[in-house]
Design a protein around this motif. Sequence first.
Motif, mmCIF file in Angstrom:
data_model
loop_
_atom_site.group_PDB
_atom_site.id
_atom_site.type_symbol
_atom_site.label_atom_id
_atom_site.label_comp_id
_atom_site.label_asym_id
_atom_site.label_seq_id
_atom_site.Cartn_x
_atom_site.Cartn_y
_atom_site.Cartn_z
ATOM 1 N N SER A 29 -108.574 -45.712 -28.402
ATOM 2 C CA SER A 29 -109.340 -45.148 -29.533
ATOM 3 C C SER A 29 -109.689 -46.255 -30.513
ATOM 4 O O SER A 29 -109.085 -47.320 -30.503
ATOM 5 C CB SER A 29 -108.517 -44.117 -30.315
ATOM 6 N N THR A 30 -110.619 -45.956 -31.398
ATOM 7 C CA THR A 30 -110.977 -46.927 -32.434
ATOM 8 C C THR A 30 -109.824 -46.974 -33.435
ATOM 9 O O THR A 30 -109.248 -45.946 -33.770
ATOM 10 C CB THR A 30 -112.231 -46.441 -33.216
ATOM 11 N N VAL A 31 -109.501 -48.175 -33.893
ATOM 12 C CA VAL A 31 -108.444 -48.291 -34.888
ATOM 13 C C VAL A 31 -109.091 -48.735 -36.195
ATOM 14 O O VAL A 31 -109.669 -49.808 -36.273
ATOM 15 C CB VAL A 31 -107.389 -49.325 -34.441
ATOM 16 N N ASP A 32 -109.023 -47.862 -37.194
ATOM 17 C CA ASP A 32 -109.633 -48.171 -38.481
ATOM 18 C C ASP A 32 -108.560 -48.067 -39.559
ATOM 19 O O ASP A 32 -108.029 -46.984 -39.811
ATOM 20 C CB ASP A 32 -110.776 -47.170 -38.740
ATOM 21 N N ILE A 33 -108.266 -49.177 -40.182
ATOM 22 C CA ILE A 33 -107.202 -49.220 -41.189
ATOM 23 C C ILE A 33 -107.448 -48.204 -42.310
ATOM 24 O O ILE A 33 -106.506 -47.637 -42.848
ATOM 25 C CB ILE A 33 -107.033 -50.668 -41.742
ATOM 26 N N GLN A 34 -108.711 -47.953 -42.640
ATOM 27 C CA GLN A 34 -108.991 -47.029 -43.757
ATOM 28 C C GLN A 34 -108.614 -45.591 -43.413
ATOM 29 O O GLN A 34 -108.563 -44.740 -44.288
ATOM 30 C CB GLN A 34 -110.464 -47.086 -44.182
ATOM 31 N N GLN A 35 -108.375 -45.328 -42.147
ATOM 32 C CA GLN A 35 -107.984 -43.961 -41.788
ATOM 33 C C GLN A 35 -106.473 -43.808 -41.730
ATOM 34 O O GLN A 35 -105.962 -42.757 -41.355
ATOM 35 C CB GLN A 35 -108.639 -43.591 -40.468
ATOM 36 N N LEU A 36 -105.754 -44.853 -42.077
ATOM 37 C CA LEU A 36 -104.293 -44.788 -42.040
ATOM 38 C C LEU A 36 -103.727 -44.838 -43.462
ATOM 39 O O LEU A 36 -104.175 -45.640 -44.280
ATOM 40 C CB LEU A 36 -103.733 -45.972 -41.246
ATOM 41 N N GLY A 37 -102.741 -43.992 -43.733
ATOM 42 C CA GLY A 37 -102.142 -44.005 -45.069
ATOM 43 C C GLY A 37 -100.949 -44.941 -45.145
ATOM 44 O O GLY A 37 -100.598 -45.450 -46.206
ATOM 45 N N GLY A 38 -100.292 -45.171 -43.995
ATOM 46 C CA GLY A 38 -98.993 -45.843 -44.053
ATOM 47 C C GLY A 38 -98.969 -47.294 -43.611
ATOM 48 O O GLY A 38 -97.923 -47.918 -43.669
ATOM 49 N N SER A 39 -100.095 -47.823 -43.143
ATOM 50 C CA SER A 39 -100.096 -49.226 -42.712
ATOM 51 C C SER A 39 -100.843 -50.076 -43.728
ATOM 52 O O SER A 39 -101.879 -49.673 -44.239
ATOM 53 C CB SER A 39 -100.779 -49.378 -41.350
ATOM 54 N N GLN A 40 -100.291 -51.264 -43.996
ATOM 55 C CA GLN A 40 -100.960 -52.139 -44.973
ATOM 56 C C GLN A 40 -102.075 -52.951 -44.333
ATOM 57 O O GLN A 40 -103.091 -53.225 -44.944
ATOM 58 C CB GLN A 40 -99.957 -53.118 -45.566
ATOM 59 N N LYS A 41 -101.825 -53.355 -43.092
ATOM 60 C CA LYS A 41 -102.823 -54.156 -42.372
ATOM 61 C C LYS A 41 -102.747 -53.779 -40.901
ATOM 62 O O LYS A 41 -101.684 -53.381 -40.419
ATOM 63 C CB LYS A 41 -102.505 -55.658 -42.481
ATOM 64 N N ILE A 42 -103.881 -53.956 -40.206
ATOM 65 C CA ILE A 42 -103.910 -53.764 -38.751
ATOM 66 C C ILE A 42 -104.507 -55.030 -38.153
ATOM 67 O O ILE A 42 -105.442 -55.599 -38.717
ATOM 68 C CB ILE A 42 -104.801 -52.561 -38.359
ATOM 69 N N GLY A 43 -103.955 -55.485 -37.046
ATOM 70 C CA GLY A 43 -104.530 -56.662 -36.399
ATOM 71 C C GLY A 43 -104.594 -56.470 -34.897
ATOM 72 O O GLY A 43 -103.870 -55.642 -34.324
ATOM 73 N N ARG A 44 -105.503 -57.216 -34.263
ATOM 74 C CA ARG A 44 -105.552 -57.196 -32.798
ATOM 75 C C ARG A 44 -104.660 -58.308 -32.286
ATOM 76 O O ARG A 44 -104.749 -59.445 -32.739
ATOM 77 C CB ARG A 44 -106.984 -57.407 -32.324
ATOM 78 N N LEU A 45 -103.779 -57.981 -31.363
ATOM 79 C CA LEU A 45 -102.844 -58.980 -30.845
ATOM 80 C C LEU A 45 -103.610 -60.035 -30.045
ATOM 81 O O LEU A 45 -104.380 -59.693 -29.150
ATOM 82 C CB LEU A 45 -101.807 -58.290 -29.952
ATOM 83 N N ILE A 46 -103.410 -61.309 -30.399
ATOM 84 C CA ILE A 46 -104.084 -62.349 -29.612
ATOM 85 C C ILE A 46 -103.092 -63.184 -28.825
ATOM 86 O O ILE A 46 -103.477 -63.990 -27.991
ATOM 87 C CB ILE A 46 -105.007 -63.247 -30.478
ATOM 88 N N GLY A 47 -101.821 -63.018 -29.067
ATOM 89 C CA GLY A 47 -100.870 -63.751 -28.246
ATOM 90 C C GLY A 47 -99.428 -63.574 -28.681
ATOM 91 O O GLY A 47 -99.141 -62.989 -29.730
#
Length: 396
Positions: free
Chosen positions: A44-62
């Motif tokens: 699914s699409t991950v959009d930080i603005q749709q989450l109340g409890g996470s401060q930041k979201i990142g894509r794992l690169i390694g």
Amino acid sequence: MRYTRDMYIAILGRQPELSLAELERLFGGVDTISPQAALFDTSSTVDIQQLGGSQKIGRLIGELPLRDWRSTSMSLVRQIEKLWSSKSGKLTLGISAYGFDVDVRDIQKTGLILKSKLKSADRSVRLVPNQTPELSTATAHHNKLGLSENKIELLVIRGTNGIYVAESLGSQNITALAARDQNRPKRDAFVGMLPPKLALMMINMAGLPPEHGHNPRLLDPFCGTGVTLQEALIRGYSVYGTDLSDKMIDYSRQNLDWLTSQFNVEHKDYKLETGDAMTHRWQSPVDLVVAEGYLGQPFSAPPSPKKLQEVRDNCQHIISQFLVNLRSQIDAGTPVVLAVPAWRDAQGGFTHLPLSGSVSQYGYKNVGVRATNRSRLLYYRPDQIVARELLILKAE
Ligand SMILES: C[S@@+](CC[C@H](N)C(=O)[O-])C[C@H]1O[C@@H](n2cnc3c(N)ncnc32)[C@H](O)[C@@H]1O
């Protein structure tokens, strides 16, 4: 460094167990990789603005083996230099290190080395200065890190089993959250101030997100000034609010009118009416129920045992009657997320509502959250006597 696709890192909020519950209900399996961070995968699409409890979201690169900052920094520079050689134009770069025992200057040093390496490859880089090893959500947000190709924040997390490196996809928009909280026309300190972040977490804990062209209808039968309704409307739900008090229905209406005029709300479908949650007949459809129930009166010091019993009995009566009334009107499987009161005593213990431990007698079952081993999900600020206990239920 090993590269993985479609894996995400979440930097968790002030009460990580609530953030984990939110992520798990939205995305399924979530691994806690450190006290502050979680790893999950989703299509699914991950959009930080749709989450109340996470401060930041990142894509794992390694991932890197468990080492100190110095060694980590060396591998990081090597890999990132390669990875970003194809980026063009001026870069803005921030680095956030979580869980390392490291001085801020060492993080800056890594940034400077990266900057000079990229400079010799003709890339110009502006480095966002760190006040702490991790950039605050405010700094990351104001620098728009993660929101475009050239504004990058590296999230480096020292987990229990390894080091995880992610490229941020954005931070919580604290400006918009504060505006939705503080600028709305009607607020009421006595009915309480449900923080929009908590409302959003509760909505997501229902596990029934809107999808393109499908806007499930969310009922809040104790809607008060309408914080849950506001957050749900902006998230893409149809909303339905009821409350015992005419004044609160008027407040909710003014707040929702304001919200839809000030913010980009695509689906402006809201319905409000006065009603006692213990007896009201709601109009179908009701696809999910999310509410902060009646919490009794606010306290600034622990109440006497007699007073506590009186308030507890009253809340128990209202919320249990509501649960019974609701159950007769919703389908089995309908998610119900409720905040109910729990009172903190001087020793830091809690008095709970009896119903919070026995929902099955009202026709509901508790939806377990695997990502946290807490038996109860509690939300409170350090100075609060009345905490909110979150119940994630399903009609049986
Ligand atoms: C803790 S407040 C909820 C505040 C709300 N989350 C907001 O955004 O303002 C509880 C609300 O329940 C309402 N209430 C109390 N007893 C009720 C009942 N029996 N039926 C419906 N609403 C009730 C109160 O009027 C109050 O607005």
